[in-house]
Structures are given as structure tokens and as C-alpha cells.
Design an enzyme around this catalytic site. Structure first.
Site, mmCIF file in Angstrom:
data_model
loop_
_atom_site.group_PDB
_atom_site.id
_atom_site.type_symbol
_atom_site.label_atom_id
_atom_site.label_comp_id
_atom_site.label_asym_id
_atom_site.label_seq_id
_atom_site.Cartn_x
_atom_site.Cartn_y
_atom_site.Cartn_z
ATOM 1 N N LYS A 280 0.703 -1.117 -0.281
ATOM 2 C CA LYS A 280 -0.251 -0.019 0.329
ATOM 3 C C LYS A 280 0.932 1.057 0.173
ATOM 4 C CE LYS A 280 -4.173 1.361 1.909
ATOM 5 N NZ LYS A 280 -5.259 1.335 3.140
ATOM 6 N N GLU A 366 -19.084 -5.402 10.765
ATOM 7 C CA GLU A 366 -20.264 -4.482 11.643
ATOM 8 C C GLU A 366 -21.523 -5.050 11.634
ATOM 9 O OE1 GLU A 366 -19.121 -3.305 7.922
ATOM 10 O OE2 GLU A 366 -17.746 -0.941 8.477
ATOM 11 N N ARG A 394 -25.080 -1.074 7.942
ATOM 12 C CA ARG A 394 -24.756 -2.869 7.329
ATOM 13 C C ARG A 394 -25.042 -3.778 8.910
ATOM 14 N NH1 ARG A 394 -20.482 -4.230 3.973
ATOM 15 N NH2 ARG A 394 -20.978 -3.539 1.785
#
Ligand code: TPP
Ligand code: DXP
Ligand code: MG
Length: 635
Positions: A280, A366, A394
Site C-alpha cells: 500500500k 459491522e 450494515r
């Protein structure tokens, strides 16, 4: 002499077919430079995009988009994809009003087959497209590119389980950079690391030797390896789900990418997962060095990586929550906190630094996070579930079924409530009041300013009779004086900030600043309004509402939420108690019943008709309807 001669030759993926490996490598290098320069001027999700530059080039060189569907999970890493698919000239409008979305978006391009921004949806969508192909729709291959963070969500397994069952040809590319927004968490991450760590060598050596054995012996050797690896089929979790597993490969090595992708395209009969290891922030030292790998950056100086700072000196709501929760937790050992992969964004990293065993990062999960909190509450703990408003969507059934129905004392700290700005419609915290305040047992608060947030944290911490939620927006507060200690509020009690005879403004939540500005505008025209802060959407302060209706010819409610929220509840109360017959002029100012694209928060609220002038005009409109003689000049 152009700086990007290879990139300049690309107007779309069709120009990439047949490029030599050398050209593809040069294209990736130029694309990375362009990306860094462009995002330095706009801000955005730089780290994730830098990590998939080579992968994006390889995918568009080999697959035939838009007939082949390349679906980016979350879509925050799609900037190289946008540059290569005809949007290079609009990149400086990224995440701005009337500009490019920061995520993939169907309405923006045929090369964006599926919208994203909330994570872990790509495999389901790619399978849907693949099945559409099997049923005769004009779809080619489907590729879901999903990160190691996004693949921690249950939805990804539901999709893989189904794909493995259907045995549908499709590709999943796992972009494994060992990062979510924070370092990736979860047992799967550890398992992935065994596939990419020193054990990987053993695995590929064993596979190589097995492939040289005749059939029955090969099966025997594989089973023997299964005993060693601990997985029934001797393979990876993905193979147990019916996928061919290929990898790990170096996601920055163009040769490996092209060879592997070419081979799997030629041979795949069913679902295939290609495990790509990337970095990343790859290729930009300040990003690679940063703890968050420049996941989401403001505008920055390319030479130094120094990001522009926000101008306001009022504390952000998130920082207030972070500090006050940590100090509250210090006084009550039952307090624990849960985040779904957003420790920094929610501010729970502050409490985690003081009480590392009392803050849980469940990954992008979640649903699990909410019911995990319910379990903690049932055990006698006092969990604070800190989830952004739009991501809390969610976990809705878990809130209903596991928390509200069982009346468990879970506290929901709902950040990013209201319009959030550059992340646009997908991240708007528009619906939480509507979906929470209609639940029995639930208490719903909204902070009018940062001092109120302190009181609501104290109130939530003290509230033991069922679930309680408090919402607050992204960004800074009003710069009000901060209390030493938050005061426990009386449940269902609002507060009056100003008294005036001509009309009443009833605010719920952080739009209070605009409401006070509207009252000032009206005062300049001789219209004296009362201003009240409801504080609670459930239970409503019905005594306050009834007083406002009795004492004023008109009532206007204001909230940073959708049409089915606070205002609707006030109207329901007035209707249920027969007060609509009193002939008062009533308006409810809410977000409109449509999605609002990205812009600055101020621009978005202007589009929503929620500026101070809009509010003032609405009050004047109600008065003009009542012919009270008040001088009404609509601005
Ligand atoms: C349902 C949901 N929860 C949380 C987020 C916030 N979020 C956006 S990107 C991200 C991390 C994604 O990690 P990964 O998939 O590994 O992608 P990377 O940034 O590493 O490329 C998170 C938590 C989200 N977009 N959707
Ligand atoms: C891509 C994504 O969903 C997150 O990175 C989100 O953009 C974070 O939002 P904040 O910047 O408001 O924390
Ligand atoms: Mg990742």
C-alpha cells in the site's frame, strides 16, 4: 517532449492491447507519477491506488473491458483505473462538486460496471454478472478485485460460498497488502501470511513435487500435506470454498501478473482466486513510510509529502468523542469499545492506547461488531459500538434483533452523521435517525455542538435501561466552551436557547449552528424566533413541542437527516395528540428524498436547501401564510 509518452498514447484500454512488457512497465511507472501529482492537488485515497498500479495495467491489457467486468471492491483504489479508462482529463475534479466520484460509479463510465464505496460487495456483484452471462446477457469475464481488509467481511464469504457452489467461471483477485485503513486484523490475515511467508516456499515446493507424481500417489501426497497444513483438502480456505487458488504472486511484477493472468484466463473453468501481494502506497516514499500508508490524504506537497492542515481550530467532534470516551472508560472498567476497522476514523485509537484490552477492532464486520457488542452487554459490560452512520447500515438487523429486542445496554456512537462532503452519497449519514428511532426500547440523541457531545457521552455511559445512540457529524464543532465534565442529561428533555414570539425553530443535532444563524437573519428583519435544541428524537420532549406549538404561530423543525427522521416523529406526535387542528403553520426541514453527490459539506447542504437563508425563508413563508402582518420579504 512529453513526460508521459506511453500514457499519452492511451485513450482507453483498447490502446493497451498488444503493448510489450517493456511498454506496460513504462506505462505503470508513468501512471504512478501522474497519480501522485494529480492526488497531491485534490487529496483522496492515494495509498490504495498506488498499490494497484501494475495490477490495473495488467488487467486492462489482458481483459476486454467494458464487456469484461472489472469490479473494484470499495472502489477507493480505482484512480489508476479511471485514468486508463478515459477520465484522465477529469482527475483534477476528483471528489469535488460536479466532478469525478472518489469511487467507481455506473453513471460515470461504462468501465465502472458496479458502484462501490461500502466494502466487500465486489464478489457478489461479479458473480451476479457472471450468472447474467451464463443466462445469455452480453457479459464477458468478471473480475472482482478485493483487498485483504474488505475480505474480512462476512459478505465476501457468502459470495465465495455461492460461487463455489455454482462453479461459475469468474476471477477474484485478492489484493493483499497487509493493511486495511489500519494494519489488517483477523485470523484470516495470519493465514494469508502463512501463504505469503516462509511457509509459502514449502507449499509451492510440495505442489511442484506432487504434480510430478502419478495420479493416486499425487492424491496421497496431497492428503499427507493436508495433515501437515491442517486444512481438509490440504489447500487454502478459498479452495475449501470451491475456488482454484493461484499464488501468491508479486502484484508489482508486471511479468508475473501478465503470465499468471494470461494463464488463468486461458484455463479457468470455474471460480479462481489469484492471491496478489502488494504494498500500500507503493512507489511514493512518504506513503510507504506513513503508518496509514496515505490511505486518505488531504492535498500535499509532492516533494515532502507534507499534507495541508484543516483551517478551523474548533475541536473535531471525533476528537472530542475520542478524548471523553477514554476518560469515561478510566472511571468505569465495564466500558469497552468496538470499531469495524476504523480505529483512527472513530478516534477509538485514543482509548486503545490507554486500554488496549478494552478496544476491539473486529475488521470490516459491522454485523458481527453489533452482535458482539450485544454479547458483551449481556455479559454485564458496557460496550460503546463506534460505527459511522452509513456503515452502521450494515448492522441493522443485528441492532433490531440482537440489541433492541433484547433491550441490551449497547451504546452506539454514530460518527459521520449527516452529509460528509467528498465521500459523497455512499457515505452520507442520512438514515440512522429514521432506522433507529422507530425501534422499541431505543433512545436516540444528537449533539447540537461539541459540548453537547460531552454530555451525551456521559448520558450514554450512565444509561443502563436499554440501548442508546448518539449521533454527531464529520468535522469541527461550533467552537463553544467545553465543560470540564459531561453532565448526565435527563432522557427525553430538550433545551431552549432563545425566546421569540413570532415563530419557533426546533433543531435536532449539529445543524444547530445554521439554525442560530437563521434566527440572526430573521432578527435583522424584526422577526423574533425561539430556538430550541431537541437533543432527543426518541423519546421526544413532547412537553417542549407542545409549548412551542401553543406559544408560536409557526414551528419549523431542522435536522441533518432524511425525511423519515426527527421531523416525521414530531408530526406524528402532533397528529396523534390532535394538535394539527390548532392551525399552526408547520414545516419540517430535512435532507431531500434523493442522493446528493460529493461536494464540500457546505455545498451539499446548500443543494439540500438547508442553509441559514433557506431556514429563514421557510420561517418567513410560514408567517406569510398566516397573514400575521409580519413584513415578509423572501430573500
Ligand atoms: C462496510 C464498510 N465499512 C468500512 C469501510 C471503510 N473502509 C474503506 S476502505 C477500508 C479498508 C479497506 O482495506 P483493503 O480492502 O485491504 O483495501 P486497501 O486500502 O488495503 O487497498 C475501510 C475499512 C467501508 N468502506 N465499508
Ligand atoms: C474509503 C472509505 O470508506 C474510508 O476511507 C472513508 O473515506 C473514511 O472516511 P473519513 O475520511 O470520514 O474517515
Ligand atoms: Mg489492504
Amino acid at each position: 517532449m512529453t513526460r508521459f509518452p506511453t500514457l499519452d498514447r492511451i485513450s482507453g484500454p483498447s490502446d493497451m492491447k498488444g503493448l510489450s512488457l517493456g511498454d506496460l512497465r513504462r506505462l505503470a511507472d508513468e501512471l504512478r507519477e501522474e497519480l501522485i501529482e494529480s492526488v497531491s492537488k485534490t487529496g483522496g485515497h492515494l495509498g490504495s491506488s498506488l498499490g494497484v498500479v501494475e495490477l490495473t495495467v495488467a488487467l486492462h491489457a489482458l481483459f476486454d473491458a467494458p464487456r469484461d467486468k472489472i469490479i473494484w471492491d470499495v472502489g477507493h483504489q480505482c484512480y489508476p483505473h479511471k485514468i486508463l479508462t478515459g477520465r484522465r482529463d477529469r482527475m483534477l475534479t476528483l471528489r469535488q462538486k460536479d466532478g469525478l466520484s472518489g469511487f467507481t460509479k455506473r453513471a460515470e463510465s461504462d468501465f465502472d460496471p458496479f458502484g462501490a464505496a461500502h466494502s466487500s460487495t465486489s464478489i457478489s456483484a461479479a458473480l451476479g454478472f457472471a450468472q447474467g452471462r451464463e443466462l445469455g446477457m452480453p457479459v464477458g469475464d468478471t473480475v472482482a478485485v478485493i483487498g485483504d481488509g474488505a475480505i474480512t467481511a462476512g459478505m465476501a464469504y457468502e459470495a465465495m460460498n455461492h460461487a463455489g457452489h455454482l462453479k461459475t467461471r469468474m476471477f477474484v483477485i485478492l489484493n493483499d497488502n497487509d493493511m486495511s485503513i489500519a494494519p489488517a486484523v483477523g485470523a484470516l490475515q495470519a493465514s494469508l501470511n502463512t501463504l505469503t511467508g516462509p511457509l509459502a516456499a514449502f507449499r509451492s515446493l510440495a505442489e511442484g513435487m506432487e504434480s510430478a507424481l502419478p495420479g493416486p500417489m499425487r492424491e496421497g501426497a496431497r492428503r499427507a500435506r493436508a495433515l501437515v497444513s491442517g486444512l481438509p483438502g490440504g489447500g487454502t480456505l478459498f479452495e475449501e470454498l470451491g475456488f482454484d487458488y493461484v499464488g501468491p504472486i508479486d502484484g508489482h511484477d508486471m511479468g508475473q501478473l501478465m503470465t499468471t493472468l494470461r494463464a488463468v484466463r486461458a484455463r479457468a473453468r470455474g471460480p479462481v482466486l489469484i492471491h496478489c501481494v502488494t504494498v500500500k502506497g507503493k512507489g511514493y516514499a512518504p506513503a510507504e513510510r506513513a503508518d496509514d500508508k496515505y490511505h486518505g490524504v488531504a492535498k500535499f506537497d509532492v516533494a515532502t509529502g507534507q499534507q495541508a492542515k484543516s483551517k478551523s481550530n474548533a475541536p473535531s467532534y471525533t476528537s472530542v468523542f475520542a478524548e471523553r470516551l477514554a476518560t469515561t472508560a478510566a472511571k468505569d472498567p465495564r466500558i469497552v469499545a468496538i470499531t469495524a476497522a476504523m480505529p483512527g476514523g472513530t478516534g477509538l485509537d485514543v482509548m486503545a492506547s490507554r486500554f488496549p484490552k478494552r478496544v476491539y477492532d473486529v475488521g470490516i464486520a459491522e454485523q458481527h461488531g453489533v452482535t458482539f457488542a450485544a454479547g458483551l452487554a449481556a455479559a454485564g459490560m458496557r460496550p460503546f459500538c463506534a460505527i459511522y452512520s452509513s456503515f452502521l447500515q450494515r448492522g441493522y438487523d443485528q441492532i433490531v434483533h440482537d440489541v433492541a429486542l433484547q433491550n441490551l445496554p449497547v451504546r452506539f456512537a454514530i460518527d459521520r452523521a449527516g452529509l460528509v462532503g467528498q465521500d459523497g452519497a455512499t457515505h452520507a449519514g442520512a438514515f440512522d435517525v429514521g432506522f433507529l428511532a422507530n425501534l422499541p426500547n431505543m433512545t436516540v440523541m444528537a449533539a447540537g455542538d461539541e459540548a453537547e457531545l460531552c454530555h451525551m457521552i456521559a448520558t450514554a455511559a450512565a444509561h443502563d435501561s436499554g440501548p442508546i445512540a448518539f449521533r454527531y457529524p464529520r468535522g469541527e464543532g461550533l467552537g463553544v466552551e467545553m465543560p470540564q465534565e459531561g453532565q448526565v442529561l435527563e432522557i427525553g428533555r430538550g433545551r431552549v436557547l432563545r425566546q421569540g414570539k413570532d415563530a419557533a425553530l426546533l433543531s435536532f443535532g449539529a445543524h444547530l449552528g445554521e439554525v442560530l444563524k437563521a434566527a440572526d437573519l430573521l432578527a435583522l428583519e424584526g422577526i423574533e424566533v425561539s430556538v430550541a435544541d431537541a437533543r432527543f428524537a426518541k423519546p421526544l420532549d413532547t412537553a417542549l413541542i407542545d409549548r412551542l406549538i401553543d406559544d408560536h404561530p409557526s414551528l419549523v423543525t431542522v435536522e441533518q437527516g432524511s425525511t423519515g427522521g426527527f421531523g416525521a416523529l414530531v408530526l406524528h406526535h402532533l397528529a396523534a395528540t390532535g394538535q394539527l387542528e390548532k392551525g399552526r403553520a408547520i414545516r419540517t426541514l430535512t435532507l431531500p428524498d434523493r442522493f446528493i453527490d460529493q461536494a464540500s459539506p457546505a455545498e451539499m447542504y446548500a443543494e439540500a436547501g438547508l442553509t441559514a437563508a433557506d431556514i429563514a425563508n421557510t420561517v418567513k413563508l410560514t408567517l406569510s401564510r398566516r397573514k400575521t402582518g409580519a413584513i415578509v420579504r423572501l430573500a
